[in-house]
Scaffold this active site. Structure first.
Site, PDB file in Angstrom:
ATOM      1  N   LYS A  89      57.820 -39.065 -16.766  1.00  0.00           N
ATOM      2  CA  LYS A  89      58.916 -38.522 -17.560  1.00  0.00           C
ATOM      3  C   LYS A  89      60.132 -38.136 -16.723  1.00  0.00           C
ATOM      4  CE  LYS A  89      55.924 -36.829 -21.283  1.00  0.00           C
ATOM      5  NZ  LYS A  89      55.472 -35.638 -22.058  1.00  0.00           N
ATOM      6  N   ASP A 177      65.339 -34.922 -10.191  1.00  0.00           N
ATOM      7  CA  ASP A 177      65.669 -33.923 -11.207  1.00  0.00           C
ATOM      8  C   ASP A 177      66.776 -32.995 -10.707  1.00  0.00           C
ATOM      9  OD1 ASP A 177      63.889 -32.971  -9.291  1.00  0.00           O
ATOM     10  OD2 ASP A 177      62.866 -31.608 -10.666  1.00  0.00           O
ATOM     11  N   GLU A 267      56.155 -30.552   0.914  1.00  0.00           N
ATOM     12  CA  GLU A 267      57.113 -29.525   1.357  1.00  0.00           C
ATOM     13  C   GLU A 267      56.478 -28.608   2.401  1.00  0.00           C
ATOM     14  OE1 GLU A 267      60.331 -27.550  -1.190  1.00  0.00           O
ATOM     15  OE2 GLU A 267      58.729 -26.032  -1.155  1.00  0.00           O
TER      16      GLU A 267
END
Length: 317
Positions: A89, A177, A267
């Site tokens: 998505k 995003d 990360e």
């Protein structure tokens, strides 16, 4: 962010400068006939730190002259690559990312944007300027967003080895995003480039969300650490980013063999890597702000930011 918010931020920037009497390091007037305002080492911004203890620049608005920098790199005829992952998505964020990149990311330079997605037919058609190229690669989806995140380092490593080493000088790995709001250009170039996370840059390092289990290869011991860096934006020259990606991938895979998954996946491994291998340039939180946060006074401009979203709705788990 809508047009009204962008106008507000621009007006706020002007107001902040007037109220606080900030004298920027360089005048941002276009220079004429190769001339530009004389730089100063005694006058400039006093509200931020612009160099790390290991003498790497920390890039903030008001610490560089964009026209001067661009003129230096234009002579070198550089090509910049950007990677972005639009899996599942997350494809919905790609259009804004690409359109705003056209407006703000290395404008006037050769740019190649590599999109990795499991939905290649849904990649939006975005008009790109001359010298700029969009390349789409198909990748599989996953039932866990953590696995999607972790695969990034492997894919970046392979991309550099098989494709980019032929004609690209620098690479930036960015989150889809997110969107650009202002210039992201040659001021960000360096051997190994990290972005300071906007959520922790005023905190004591004891509050950084490092991986704290000694059994993990991403482990950072209490009392250690410089800054907390974003996994959603990093870059540099190909050799340095390749070494980072290769090391983080191996450490992640070795952890997985022992049943360990670092707190924040790649990360966490990136922060461990940057602790041992100091970045040669550090970008301030201007380069990856968070849209849900109010802008702090020292942040005069937001260049790139993570958009507001519902993680429960867009993530597979």
């Amino acid at each position: 962010m809508n047009r009204t918010e962008e106008t507000f931020w621009m007006r706020s920037e002007t107001t902040l400068r007037k109220r606080r009497g900030i004298r920027v390091l360089f005048s941002f007037l276009e220079y004429v006939d190769g001339r530009y305002p004389q730089p100063s080492i005694t006058q400039g911004r006093t509200d931020i730190v612009s160099v790390t203890p290991w003498l790497a620049p920390v890039v903030w608005e008001g610490t560089f002259h964009p026209v001067l920098l661009d003129s230096i790199y234009q002579k070198r005829n550089i090509t910049v690559a950007a990677t972005v992952f639009a899996v599942g998505k997350y494809i919905r964020f790609l259009k804004d990312f690409l359109e705003t990149a056209e407006q703000h990311f290395f404008v006037g330079f050769r740019v190649k944007v590599y999109v990795f997605t499991d939905r290649p037919n849904e990649v939006p058609k975005v008009k790109m300027a001359a010298g700029r190229e969009l390349v789409v690669h198909s990748v599989p989806n996953s039932k866990r967003w953590q696995e999607i995140s972790a695969r990034r380092m492997e894919i970046i490593q392979t991309l550099i080895e098989e494709t980019l080493n032929k004609d690209v000088d620098y690479i930036f790995c960015l989150d889809v995003d997110s969107k650009f709001h202002s210039r992201w250009g040659t001021e960000s170039l360096g051997e190994l480039v990290a972005v300071i996370h906007p959520g922790y840059y005023k905190d004591d390092r004891s509050k950084f969300p490092y991986e704290r289990r000694p059994t993990s290869r991403a482990y950072v011991a209490p009392g250690e650490g410089d800054f907390y860096y974003c996994g959603g934006a990093f870059g540099g020259v190909l050799a340095e980013v390749h070494q980072l990606a290769q090391t983080c991938r191996k450490n992640f895979e070795d952890d997985a063999k022992e049943g360990i998954e670092a707190a924040w996946q790649e990360e966490s491994h990136l922060n461990r890597y940057m602790l041992l291998n100091k970045p040669s340039k550090v970008l301030s939180p201007e380069y990856l702000w968070q849209d849900f946060k109010a802008r702090n006074a020292e942040v005069l401009v937001i260049r790139f930011s993570g958009v507001i979203k519902n993680y429960n709705e867009i993530r597979p788990n």
